[in-house]
Design a protein around this motif. Structure first.
Motif, mmCIF file in Angstrom:
data_model
loop_
_atom_site.group_PDB
_atom_site.id
_atom_site.type_symbol
_atom_site.label_atom_id
_atom_site.label_comp_id
_atom_site.label_asym_id
_atom_site.label_seq_id
_atom_site.Cartn_x
_atom_site.Cartn_y
_atom_site.Cartn_z
ATOM 1 N N ALA A 28 -7.012 8.245 -15.585
ATOM 2 C CA ALA A 28 -7.006 7.430 -14.370
ATOM 3 C C ALA A 28 -7.882 8.025 -13.279
ATOM 4 C CB ALA A 28 -5.580 7.280 -13.854
ATOM 5 N N GLU A 29 -8.592 7.162 -12.573
ATOM 6 C CA GLU A 29 -9.352 7.534 -11.391
ATOM 7 C C GLU A 29 -9.090 6.484 -10.316
ATOM 8 O OE1 GLU A 29 -13.481 8.399 -11.885
ATOM 9 O OE2 GLU A 29 -13.200 9.428 -13.806
ATOM 10 N N VAL A 30 -9.216 6.883 -9.064
ATOM 11 C CA VAL A 30 -9.069 5.916 -7.980
ATOM 12 C C VAL A 30 -10.281 6.039 -7.058
ATOM 13 C CG1 VAL A 30 -7.666 7.535 -6.605
ATOM 14 C CG2 VAL A 30 -7.598 5.073 -6.107
ATOM 15 N N ILE A 31 -10.868 4.898 -6.725
ATOM 16 C CA ILE A 31 -11.910 4.845 -5.702
ATOM 17 C C ILE A 31 -11.299 4.117 -4.517
ATOM 18 C CG2 ILE A 31 -14.243 4.124 -5.096
ATOM 19 C CD1 ILE A 31 -14.950 4.114 -8.050
ATOM 20 N N LEU A 32 -11.143 4.820 -3.421
ATOM 21 C CA LEU A 32 -10.501 4.287 -2.221
ATOM 22 C C LEU A 32 -11.551 3.717 -1.282
ATOM 23 C CD1 LEU A 32 -8.223 7.384 -1.629
ATOM 24 C CD2 LEU A 32 -7.518 5.217 -2.673
ATOM 25 N N GLY A 33 -11.198 2.665 -0.581
ATOM 26 C CA GLY A 33 -12.142 2.083 0.364
ATOM 27 C C GLY A 33 -11.467 1.113 1.299
ATOM 28 N N ARG A 34 -12.262 0.546 2.189
ATOM 29 C CA ARG A 34 -11.757 -0.458 3.115
ATOM 30 C C ARG A 34 -12.040 -1.865 2.615
ATOM 31 N NH1 ARG A 34 -13.961 2.201 8.655
ATOM 32 N NH2 ARG A 34 -15.730 2.668 7.306
ATOM 33 N N GLY A 35 -12.818 -1.958 1.525
ATOM 34 C CA GLY A 35 -13.114 -3.255 0.928
ATOM 35 C C GLY A 35 -14.194 -3.998 1.692
ATOM 36 N N SER A 36 -14.826 -4.941 1.006
ATOM 37 C CA SER A 36 -15.894 -5.735 1.625
ATOM 38 C C SER A 36 -15.396 -7.078 2.135
ATOM 39 C CB SER A 36 -17.029 -5.954 0.620
ATOM 40 O OG SER A 36 -16.541 -6.565 -0.563
ATOM 41 N N PHE A 37 -14.092 -7.365 1.945
ATOM 42 C CA PHE A 37 -13.475 -8.582 2.446
ATOM 43 C C PHE A 37 -12.235 -8.209 3.259
ATOM 44 C CE2 PHE A 37 -15.703 -9.779 -1.421
ATOM 45 C CZ PHE A 37 -16.399 -10.918 -1.022
ATOM 46 N N ILE A 38 -11.779 -9.114 4.099
ATOM 47 C CA ILE A 38 -10.684 -8.779 5.016
ATOM 48 C C ILE A 38 -9.399 -9.550 4.732
ATOM 49 C CG2 ILE A 38 -12.274 -8.120 6.856
ATOM 50 C CD1 ILE A 38 -11.703 -10.885 8.138
ATOM 51 N N GLU A 39 -9.353 -10.348 3.636
ATOM 52 C CA GLU A 39 -8.191 -11.192 3.382
ATOM 53 C C GLU A 39 -6.892 -10.395 3.261
ATOM 54 O OE1 GLU A 39 -11.682 -13.584 2.308
ATOM 55 O OE2 GLU A 39 -11.057 -11.536 1.873
ATOM 56 N N SER A 40 -6.966 -9.171 2.756
ATOM 57 C CA SER A 40 -5.743 -8.410 2.531
ATOM 58 C C SER A 40 -5.059 -8.004 3.829
ATOM 59 C CB SER A 40 -6.034 -7.160 1.692
ATOM 60 O OG SER A 40 -6.898 -6.270 2.382
ATOM 61 N N PHE A 41 -5.795 -7.928 4.928
ATOM 62 C CA PHE A 41 -5.192 -7.465 6.187
ATOM 63 C C PHE A 41 -4.151 -8.455 6.715
ATOM 64 C CE2 PHE A 41 -8.881 -4.866 5.691
ATOM 65 C CZ PHE A 41 -8.560 -3.648 6.268
ATOM 66 N N PRO A 42 -4.502 -9.719 6.961
ATOM 67 C CA PRO A 42 -3.457 -10.656 7.398
ATOM 68 C C PRO A 42 -2.435 -10.948 6.304
ATOM 69 C CG PRO A 42 -5.543 -11.809 7.031
ATOM 70 C CD PRO A 42 -5.835 -10.346 6.958
ATOM 71 N N PHE B 178 -1.046 -8.960 4.227
ATOM 72 C CA PHE B 178 -0.001 -7.938 4.178
ATOM 73 C C PHE B 178 0.453 -7.495 5.571
ATOM 74 C CE2 PHE B 178 -2.391 -7.285 0.114
ATOM 75 C CZ PHE B 178 -1.405 -7.822 -0.708
ATOM 76 N N GLY B 179 0.046 -8.256 6.585
ATOM 77 C CA GLY B 179 0.594 -8.028 7.912
ATOM 78 C C GLY B 179 -0.061 -6.936 8.721
ATOM 79 N N TYR B 180 -1.353 -6.690 8.500
ATOM 80 C CA TYR B 180 -2.062 -5.663 9.255
ATOM 81 C C TYR B 180 -3.028 -6.292 10.248
ATOM 82 C CZ TYR B 180 -0.167 -2.301 5.952
ATOM 83 O OH TYR B 180 0.688 -1.531 5.214
ATOM 84 N N ASP B 181 -3.178 -5.626 11.384
ATOM 85 C CA ASP B 181 -4.033 -6.096 12.465
ATOM 86 C C ASP B 181 -5.442 -5.544 12.267
ATOM 87 O OD1 ASP B 181 -5.313 -6.741 14.834
ATOM 88 O OD2 ASP B 181 -3.669 -6.079 16.127
ATOM 89 N N LEU B 182 -6.428 -6.422 12.217
ATOM 90 C CA LEU B 182 -7.814 -5.970 12.049
ATOM 91 C C LEU B 182 -8.274 -5.110 13.219
ATOM 92 C CD1 LEU B 182 -9.582 -9.061 10.466
ATOM 93 C CD2 LEU B 182 -9.485 -6.742 9.521
ATOM 94 N N GLY B 183 -7.576 -5.212 14.346
ATOM 95 C CA GLY B 183 -7.894 -4.327 15.465
ATOM 96 C C GLY B 183 -7.610 -2.874 15.149
#
Length: 344
Positions: A108-122, A124-129
């Motif tokens: 197993a390996e994991v590549i962590l990031g902020r992603g190139s899309f923002i759909e996951s933020f709203p 899962f209840g996270y503020d893009l601010g």
């Protein structure tokens, strides 16, 4: 030159069948697992699955897909491309990958990031601010969890932890990277926390990323860390001839770019742009095996990369064509790349 590792990435693009109709998400997921199996059979080093939460892509839970692939593969390393850590919980991410590591016998390996899309933020209840602080704090916590010892941590984005231990434990630790799109601050942060650097090069020439590689190495040295690997992620497609690869890829890539571009204000994708992208100064690695191999080898030499991951799934490119691309990548491209690098 050292021997570079060659891998594959997919976002689980929902594609079309032989009759041109859209496949179901369920069939796409099964196809992704079959593609991982083919990658293992032809000796590739890594298979990465991206996380997305939108209709173009079927994979929202990459670890489940990778677990299915782990049961049908033997040697290939399995990971993400990327895990959107900002909208996830670091403890749960660690637990899922530690589980995958056990099931896959340490692959197993994991590549962590902020992603190139923002759909996951709203979703899962996270503020893009809180975009920056979410990633900074969660990366800090995940870094401590990788040591697999009790963690005491406090921040603003989740509940604090006091001498908390998490399970399962792995046998040899988890290989972890951070995906970076070209921000100097992100490069320095990756070095500070001691992750491998995975450069997402999806536009322009590889040469323009050389300053980021140099910054990464300088930063590792300044933080007193040992050298860590540099990887590259770029799109492409391989067929028996250049013309065949280009004609297969262009319609799928055009549809994909235009769908996303409509949201982001990009101009329509064109044949002229495509010709630039597949050329020496572009970031698309498409063509016959020798054409793709020469371009990969040039990128590896320019950046001193330790791994190159080809994003082989692009829009509606059919499953059968992707399987053939994977076959050629492992059986023909890889040996040519290694021969070019060995010859200096």
């Amino acid at each position: 030159m050292h021997e570079v590792k060659l891998g594959l990435d997919t976002f689980g693009d929902v594609t079309v069948g032989d009759d041109g109709t859209r496949l179901s998400d369920a069939q796409t997921l099964r196809n992704v697992v079959d593609e991982a199996v083919r990658a293992d059979e032809v000796g590739l080093a890594f298979f990465g699955v991206g996380e997305h939460h939108r209709h173009e892509f079927a994979v929202s839970s990459p670890e489940l897909v990778l677990a299915a692939a782990a049961g049908r593969t033997e040697k290939i390393h399995l990971g993400t491309a990327v895990t959107v850590l900002s909208s996830d919980d670091p403890v749960r991410v660690y637990e899922r990958f530690a589980t995958l590591d056990g099931l896959s016998n340490g692959r197993a390996e994991v590549i962590l990031g902020r992603g190139s899309f923002i759909e996951s933020f709203p979703l899962f209840g996270y503020d893009l601010g809180d975009y920056e602080v979410l990633f900074e704090e969660k990366l800090d916590l995940f870094s401590q969890l990788l040591a697999e010892k009790p963690v005491t941590w406090e921040g603003t984005t989740r509940a604090s932890l006091t001498d908390a231990d998490v399970y399962p434990k792995t046998e040899n630790g988890i290989t972890a990277w951070v995906g970076v799109g070209g921000s100097p601050e992100s490069v320095v942060r990756t070095a500070r926390y001691g992750y491998g650097l995975m450069l997402a090069i999806i536009g322009g020439s590889a040469e323009r990323f050389r300053p980021y590689v140099d910054l990464y190495h300088r930063s590792l040295d300044s933080f007193g860390r040992d050298p860590l690997p540099v990887g590259v992620h770029s799109p492409g497609h391989i067929a028996d001839t250049d013309e065949q690869a280009w004609e297969e890829l262009y319609p799928a890539l055009e549809a994909n770019r235009n769908a996303i571009g409509a949201e982001r204000g990009w101009p329509p994708y064109s044949r002229l742009q495509f010709q630039h992208d597949i050329g020496p100064e572009g970031a698309v690695y498409a063509g016959a095996p020798e054409t793709v191999a020469r371009k990969i080898a040039a990128t590896v030499k320019t950046l001193g990369a330790d791994r190159f991951d080809l994003k082989y799934a692009n829009g509606t490119l059919p499953h059968a064509k992707m399987l053939h691309s994977i076959e050629l990548y492992g059986t023909k491209v890889a040996p040519i790349v290694h021969d070019i690098l060995a010859a200096g």
